[in-house]
Enzyme design. Structure first.
Site, PDB file in Angstrom:
ATOM      1  N   CYS A   1      -2.983  -6.074  12.581  1.00  0.00           N
ATOM      2  CA  CYS A   1      -3.533  -4.967  11.537  1.00  0.00           C
ATOM      3  C   CYS A   1      -2.144  -4.593  10.622  1.00  0.00           C
ATOM      4  CB  CYS A   1      -4.036  -3.764  12.578  1.00  0.00           C
ATOM      5  SG  CYS A   1      -4.514  -2.498  11.442  1.00  0.00           S
TER       6      CYS A   1
ATOM      7  N   GLU B   1       0.774  -1.236  -0.031  1.00  0.00           N
ATOM      8  CA  GLU B   1      -0.192  -0.065  -0.091  1.00  0.00           C
ATOM      9  C   GLU B   1       0.660   1.262  -0.053  1.00  0.00           C
ATOM     10  OE1 GLU B   1      -3.121  -0.179   2.920  1.00  0.00           O
ATOM     11  OE2 GLU B   1      -3.391  -2.353   2.875  1.00  0.00           O
TER      12      GLU B   1
ATOM     13  N   HIS C   1       0.407  -1.536  17.118  1.00  0.00           N
ATOM     14  CA  HIS C   1       0.586  -0.130  17.526  1.00  0.00           C
ATOM     15  C   HIS C   1       1.875   0.110  18.301  1.00  0.00           C
ATOM     16  CE1 HIS C   1      -3.847  -1.107  17.061  1.00  0.00           C
ATOM     17  NE2 HIS C   1      -3.725  -0.121  16.348  1.00  0.00           N
TER      18      HIS C   1
ATOM     19  N   ARG D   1      -1.493   9.617  15.942  1.00  0.00           N
ATOM     20  CA  ARG D   1      -1.931   9.264  14.820  1.00  0.00           C
ATOM     21  C   ARG D   1      -3.283   9.988  14.428  1.00  0.00           C
ATOM     22  NH1 ARG D   1       2.091   7.042  11.574  1.00  0.00           N
ATOM     23  NH2 ARG D   1       3.578   6.222  13.319  1.00  0.00           N
TER      24      ARG D   1
ATOM     25  N   TYR E   1      -5.575   7.783  17.163  1.00  0.00           N
ATOM     26  CA  TYR E   1      -5.082   7.414  18.653  1.00  0.00           C
ATOM     27  C   TYR E   1      -3.745   8.173  18.698  1.00  0.00           C
ATOM     28  CZ  TYR E   1      -2.138   4.093  15.993  1.00  0.00           C
ATOM     29  OH  TYR E   1      -1.175   3.209  15.159  1.00  0.00           O
TER      30      TYR E   1
HETATM   31  C1  LIG Z   1      -6.514   1.121  10.643  1.00  0.00           C
HETATM   32  N1  LIG Z   1      -6.762   2.501  11.344  1.00  0.00           N
HETATM   33  C2  LIG Z   1      -7.318   3.561  10.455  1.00  0.00           C
HETATM   34  C3  LIG Z   1      -8.484   4.094  10.898  1.00  0.00           C
HETATM   35  N2  LIG Z   1      -8.952   5.022  10.196  1.00  0.00           N
HETATM   36  C4  LIG Z   1      -8.541   5.256   8.864  1.00  0.00           C
HETATM   37  N3  LIG Z   1      -9.287   6.334   8.070  1.00  0.00           N
HETATM   38  N4  LIG Z   1      -7.441   4.753   8.573  1.00  0.00           N
HETATM   39  C5  LIG Z   1      -6.819   3.878   9.045  1.00  0.00           C
HETATM   40  O1  LIG Z   1      -5.965   3.170   8.787  1.00  0.00           O
HETATM   41  N5  LIG Z   1      -9.013   3.931  12.078  1.00  0.00           N
HETATM   42  C6  LIG Z   1      -8.370   2.626  13.043  1.00  0.00           C
HETATM   43  C7  LIG Z   1      -7.041   2.537  12.455  1.00  0.00           C
HETATM   44  C8  LIG Z   1      -6.165   3.669  13.222  1.00  0.00           C
HETATM   45  N6  LIG Z   1      -5.067   3.593  12.842  1.00  0.00           N
HETATM   46  C9  LIG Z   1      -4.437   4.340  11.974  1.00  0.00           C
HETATM   47  C10 LIG Z   1      -3.113   4.142  11.839  1.00  0.00           C
HETATM   48  C11 LIG Z   1      -2.131   5.042  11.193  1.00  0.00           C
HETATM   49  C12 LIG Z   1      -2.508   6.325  10.970  1.00  0.00           C
HETATM   50  C13 LIG Z   1      -1.730   7.173  10.253  1.00  0.00           C
HETATM   51  O2  LIG Z   1      -0.471   6.776  10.127  1.00  0.00           O
HETATM   52  N7  LIG Z   1      -2.027   8.451  10.095  1.00  0.00           N
HETATM   53  C14 LIG Z   1      -0.997   9.181   9.416  1.00  0.00           C
HETATM   54  C15 LIG Z   1      -1.634  10.101   8.277  1.00  0.00           C
HETATM   55  C16 LIG Z   1      -1.741   9.196   7.034  1.00  0.00           C
HETATM   56  C17 LIG Z   1      -2.073  10.199   5.930  1.00  0.00           C
HETATM   57  O3  LIG Z   1      -2.991  10.432   5.656  1.00  0.00           O
HETATM   58  N8  LIG Z   1      -0.785  10.431   5.199  1.00  0.00           N
HETATM   59  C18 LIG Z   1      -0.785  11.392   4.172  1.00  0.00           C
HETATM   60  C19 LIG Z   1      -0.243  12.771   4.525  1.00  0.00           C
HETATM   61  C20 LIG Z   1       0.976  12.467   5.224  1.00  0.00           C
HETATM   62  C21 LIG Z   1       1.643  13.861   5.840  1.00  0.00           C
HETATM   63  O4  LIG Z   1       1.731  14.180   6.894  1.00  0.00           O
HETATM   64  N9  LIG Z   1       2.083  14.826   4.732  1.00  0.00           N
HETATM   65  C22 LIG Z   1       2.686  15.918   5.466  1.00  0.00           C
HETATM   66  C23 LIG Z   1       3.633  16.579   4.340  1.00  0.00           C
HETATM   67  C24 LIG Z   1       4.598  15.161   3.910  1.00  0.00           C
HETATM   68  C25 LIG Z   1       5.930  15.333   4.461  1.00  0.00           C
HETATM   69  O5  LIG Z   1       6.785  16.059   4.192  1.00  0.00           O
HETATM   70  O6  LIG Z   1       6.222  14.415   5.504  1.00  0.00           O
HETATM   71  C26 LIG Z   1       1.623  17.004   5.553  1.00  0.00           C
HETATM   72  O7  LIG Z   1       0.401  16.817   4.970  1.00  0.00           O
HETATM   73  O8  LIG Z   1       2.063  17.878   6.423  1.00  0.00           O
HETATM   74  C27 LIG Z   1       0.179  10.646   3.341  1.00  0.00           C
HETATM   75  O9  LIG Z   1       0.774   9.655   3.491  1.00  0.00           O
HETATM   76  O10 LIG Z   1       0.348  11.300   2.041  1.00  0.00           O
HETATM   77  C28 LIG Z   1      -0.407  10.003  10.514  1.00  0.00           C
HETATM   78  O11 LIG Z   1       0.639  10.711  10.310  1.00  0.00           O
HETATM   79  O12 LIG Z   1      -1.182  10.384  11.523  1.00  0.00           O
HETATM   80  C29 LIG Z   1      -3.791   6.627  11.260  1.00  0.00           C
HETATM   81  C30 LIG Z   1      -4.749   5.719  11.898  1.00  0.00           C
HETATM   82  N1  LIG Z   2      -5.050  -3.192   4.800  1.00  0.00           N
HETATM   83  C1  LIG Z   2      -5.001  -1.945   5.866  1.00  0.00           C
HETATM   84  C2  LIG Z   2      -6.185  -2.615   6.983  1.00  0.00           C
HETATM   85  C3  LIG Z   2      -6.034  -1.590   8.168  1.00  0.00           C
HETATM   86  S1  LIG Z   2      -7.272  -1.862   9.144  1.00  0.00           S
HETATM   87  C4  LIG Z   2      -3.600  -1.898   6.268  1.00  0.00           C
HETATM   88  O1  LIG Z   2      -2.950  -2.829   6.449  1.00  0.00           O
HETATM   89  O2  LIG Z   2      -3.181  -0.846   7.106  1.00  0.00           O
HETATM   90 ZN   LIG Z   3      -6.749  -3.156  10.909  1.00  0.00          ZN
END
Ligand SMILES: CN1c2c(nc(N)[nH]c2=O)NC[C@@H]1CNc1ccc(C(=O)N[C@@H](CCC(=O)N[C@@H](CCC(=O)N[C@@H](CCC(=O)O)C(=O)O)C(=O)O)C(=O)O)cc1
Ligand SMILES: N[C@@H](CCS)C(=O)O
Ligand SMILES: [Zn+2]
Length: 769
Positions: free
Chosen positions: A737, A494, A705, A525, A522
């Site tokens: 996960c 992914e 996590h 995140r 959480y």
């Molecule tokens: C499985 N889970 C999820 C839930 N809900 C979701 N909508 N998605 C999920 O996967 N709920 C239950 C669980 C909760 N778990 C998680 C696990 C991980 C994260 C997470 O890692 N979130 C990231 C943000 C993800 C994202 O959208 N990234 C974007 C933007 C990245 C970014 O920060 N860009 C910067 C600039 C880039 C740089 O220079 O670094 C910016 O915008 O400032 C991407 O990858 O493009 C997190 O960092 O929190 C969430 C829930």
């Molecule tokens: N395919 C997703 C599921 C998270 S719930 C992952 O691996 O992140």
């Molecule tokens: Zn999951």
């Protein structure tokens, strides 16, 4: 005068400042002092936003560096001994409970984290011992933060998790069998002491959250309210006035508990979710009690319809008088993004439809004025009416082609061509998998390199071809590592996805998406839920290119990876003008086309993740639950049933609480289910035997996590425990996960132990056969 109040404000800051500070601290890039200073800066900024907006009752202690329930574990000195014995600083002990700690010779896993009611926020479960004691932490956080606000000129109302909810949301630690609610007598004196300290510090009132009141409660839990709140009332003027807050449901079924709150100053109820509870609640209030009317939605981003809210508020004012009504957010605003003002790319018409936290705070203040002095906010009321009318009249919401397709859905489209046994025989031949097949849940580390490249692509600094080539290289790396680890069913990792829901939202018609609308999921995140504004359809394949490429370079079966319709719906901000079942079916039809396209392109294992299926379950048992499950299960089946018998459908849920809706899980008819199990008791798996579940299951063998790498022995022990409940030929070996939040060395370390443990059992059972 009608007052206005906010139940809690998002913690992250405009640019996810708290996330960045926490993560910098964990990476040893900033000091503890710097992190705490950043927390203080955010609190002050958030109080100022609310004060400037004219909010009368501003919350404090709603801020948390990781999670507010975790704050209370430390506040009541309910920290398990395995953490206290490490002699970490209070902040490091706190983070150790939240995310585990594996450094400087300390190796301790995190406490269990679970979903906060039916939201996508996770809280840390209080984990209690048979001989549990409680005492008040030194320099209690709610008092400290109240004084911090006071010094800065903000009179706040501290927010506390109520004693009954704190215990009822907790669990006995492994090795203990205590029913947490039996610990109430020990907790209440500590609570009263805390309230006394708050009063001494100058707090006039406190918000005590008892959200468990929206559940069907066990008699023991119901009975706990009386002694708890009588003890608080008995402290009289030595404690602040108490507003008991409930949200995310109605409390009518628990009205017999309300006499317990006769000493409380008032009650907060969620009138967005359940406006019909207004009339009965009004009748229950004591002669001087206040109603805090939650009319501004804490869970969604739609602009408040002032006319509708005012109707509710007028009814309350008519019954109680203006002095006894508070206009409030329905719940804490932590479930909404910080401010709409950051969104520069939304289409201008839809921009006017939304309100994020900063805007909701203003809505609360405006509504409070509008109840008694509409002339004073005439312009705001007119602008609101115009925005609501524009939204109602918009053509964006209606796509006749989507409606036509929905009208033609048949019952047969929900069913696979043959039952599981027939399908499995064909899959076995086709996929030739070993006993105890190993796989992962989909994502591999989202490294900063991946995020930087994606950001460059979004900004137009690299071309689509360059970005595509970069993603291919990431997929090549993921395949190579899986070769080295010797996993059995591969994933492409992914790397192209920013988030498992946002990614699909960005590729479907009917959605708009944001650039800064982050919501805490959480700890540090966050997620950026896309917004459903109209009928949904798929203009083009969404995942085929990456999966096909990954399969072309892989010597083992490659799993296609999709997010299921229920999860796409739940983790988006849904429409409120159309029933969720309709939106979900639209998503299911779009995903059905994707599933079939993957199969056509040589992908014969397809995982359709539904981690939000449980979270969408109405909080109370009964007809509403059954109705939800019917459309939710039907949507999953509609999305997945278009394939041949030989194609294996997987689904994934990252939670272990499925006992109460097991029949729905079974009805999905997925060939393989992966579920979260590593932090809960393996005996939860007993339901699979009791219900004679015939299909395959992969209960997670480790907690993703936490950065901690479990030992080989831990893996073996976990698998051994699972084998007490599942047949060897049913059992898949996988993590809880996806691994996107982990670093590659953590992933390689953990997965190599996982594969080694699977091989150990494979050999052991081969010898037995
Ligand atoms: C499985 N889970 C999820 C839930 N809900 C979701 N909508 N998605 C999920 O996967 N709920 C239950 C669980 C909760 N778990 C998680 C696990 C991980 C994260 C997470 O890692 N979130 C990231 C943000 C993800 C994202 O959208 N990234 C974007 C933007 C990245 C970014 O920060 N860009 C910067 C600039 C880039 C740089 O220079 O670094 C910016 O915008 O400032 C991407 O990858 O493009 C997190 O960092 O929190 C969430 C829930
Ligand atoms: N395919 C997703 C599921 C998270 S719930 C992952 O691996 O992140
Ligand atoms: Zn999951």
């Amino acid at each position: 005068m009608v007052q206005s109040s906010v139940l809690g404000f998002p913690r992250m800051g405009v640019l996810r400042d708290l996330k960045k500070a926490n993560e910098a601290y964990w990476a040893d890039k900033i000091s503890q002092e710097a992190l705490l200073a950043e927390g203080k800066r955010l609190r002050l900024a958030h109080w100022k936003i609310q004060k400037d907006a004219g909010v009368d009752i501003i919350p404090s202690n709603d801020f948390a560096h990781y999670d507010h329930v975790l704050d209370h574990i430390q506040l009541f000195n309910a920290v398990p001994e395995r953490y206290t014995s490490q002699k970490l600083s209070p902040l490091d002990e706190y983070f150790a409970m939240g995310r585990g700690h594996q450094k400087g010779g300390v190796d301790v896993p995190a406490l269990e984290m679970v979903k906060w009611f039916d939201s996508n926020y996770h809280y840390v479960k209080p984990t209690l011992q048979d001989n549990q004691t409680f005492s008040l932490a030194k320099d209690p956080k709610p008092v400290r933060e109240f004084l911090e606000a006071k010094e800065a000129g903000f009179q706040t109302r501290p927010v506390l998790v109520g004693p009954v909810s704190f215990l009822a949301l907790g669990k006995a630690d492994r090795g203990s069998s205590v029913d947490p609610i039996t610990l109430l007598d020990k907790l209440v004196p500590v609570y009263v002491e805390l309230l006394k300290q708050l009063k001494a510090a100058g707090a006039e009132s406190v918000q005590i959250d008892e959200p468990v009141l929206v559940f069907d409660l066990r008699p023991e839990v119901k009975a706990a309210f009386k002694p708890a709140y009588e003890a608080i009332a008995a402290a009289g003027d030595a404690v602040p006035k108490v507003i008991v807050a409930t949200y995310f449901g109605d409390i009518v079924h628990n009205f017999d508990v309300l006499p317990a709150f006769s000493g409380a100053a008032g009650l907060h109820v969620d009138l967005v979710r359940n406006p019909e509870q207004l009339e009965p609640v009004l009748k229950q209030l004591g002669p001087n009690q206040i109603l805090s009317a939650g009319v501004v939605d804490g869970r969604n981003i739609w602009k408040n319809d002032f006319a509708k809210s005012l109707e509710i508020l007028q009814t309350a004012v008519k019954a109680l008088g203006p002095e006894r009504v508070i206009v409030a957010t329905s719940s804490s605003l932590i479930h909404t993004p910080h401010t709409l003002a950051s969104e520069k790319k939304l289409p201008s018409d839809v921009y006017e439809w939304f309100s994020f936290a900063v805007e909701k705070v203003k809505e609360v203040a405006t509504l409070a004025k509008a109840v008694t002095e509409p002339e004073a906010v005439k312009a705001e009321l007119e602008a609101n009416a115009a925005a609501i009318k524009a939204r109602t009249d918009s053509k964006r919401t209606n796509d006749p082609a989507v409606k036509e397709r929905q009208a033609q859905v048949t019952p047969e489209q929900h069913n696979r061509k043959a039952p599981f046994n027939t399908r499995y025989a064909e899959q076995k031949k086709h996929l030739s998998l070993p006993l105890f097949p190993t796989t992962t849940i989909g994502s591999f580390p989202q490294t900063s390199e991946i995020r930087v490249q994606r950001n460059k692509f979004t900004k137009g600094e690299i071309s689509a071809e360059e970005y595509e080539r970069f993603i291919e290289k990431e997929i090549e790396l993921a395949v190579k590592i899986q070769d080295e680890l010797d996993l059995d069913v591969y994933v492409h990792g992914e790397p192209e996805r920013n988030d498992m829901v946002q990614y699909f939202g960005e590729r479907l018609n009917g959605y708009v998406f944001t650039t800064h609308a982050w919501v805490q999921s959480y700890g540090s995140r966050c997620v950026r839920p896309p917004i459903i504004v109209g009928d949904i359809s798929r203009p083009a394949p969404m995942t085929v290119k990456e999966s096909k490429y990954a399969a072309s370079i892989s010597k083992k079966p490659m799993k296609g990876m999709l997010t299921g319709p229920v999860t796409c719906l739940r983790w988006s901000f849904p429409r409120v003008d159309v029933h969720q079942s309709v939106q979900c079916q639209q998503l299911a039809l779009a995903l059905r086309d994707e599933v079939v396209d993957l199969e056509k392109n040589g992908i014969y294992v397809i995982q359709v993740d539904e981690p939000a299926l449980r979270e969408g379950l109405p909080l109370r048992k009964g007809q509403e639950r059954e109705a939800y499950l019917k459309w939710a299960v039907d949507s999953f089946k509609l999305a997945t049933a278009g394939v041949e018998n030989s194609t294996q459908i997987h689904s994934h849920f990252c939670y272990s609480e499925f006992q109460d809706f097991f029949h729905a899980i079974a009805a999905l008819d997925a060939d393989v289910l992966s579920i979260e199990n590593s932090k809960s008791d393996a005996k939860l798996l007993k339901v699979f035997i009791d219900e004679e579940y015939p299909r395959h299951i992969g209960p997670g063998v480790y907690d993703i996590h936490s950065p901690r790498v479990p030992t080989l022995e831990e893996f073996k022990q976990r698998i051994e425990e699972m084998l007490a409940y599942l047949k060897p030929e049913q059992l898949w070996i996988n993590p809880d996960c996806g691994l996107k939040t982990r670093k590659w060395d953590e992933v390689k370390g953990a997965l190599s132990h996982m594969v080694e443990a699977a091989k150990y059992f494979r050999e052991k059972y081969a010898n037995k056969a």
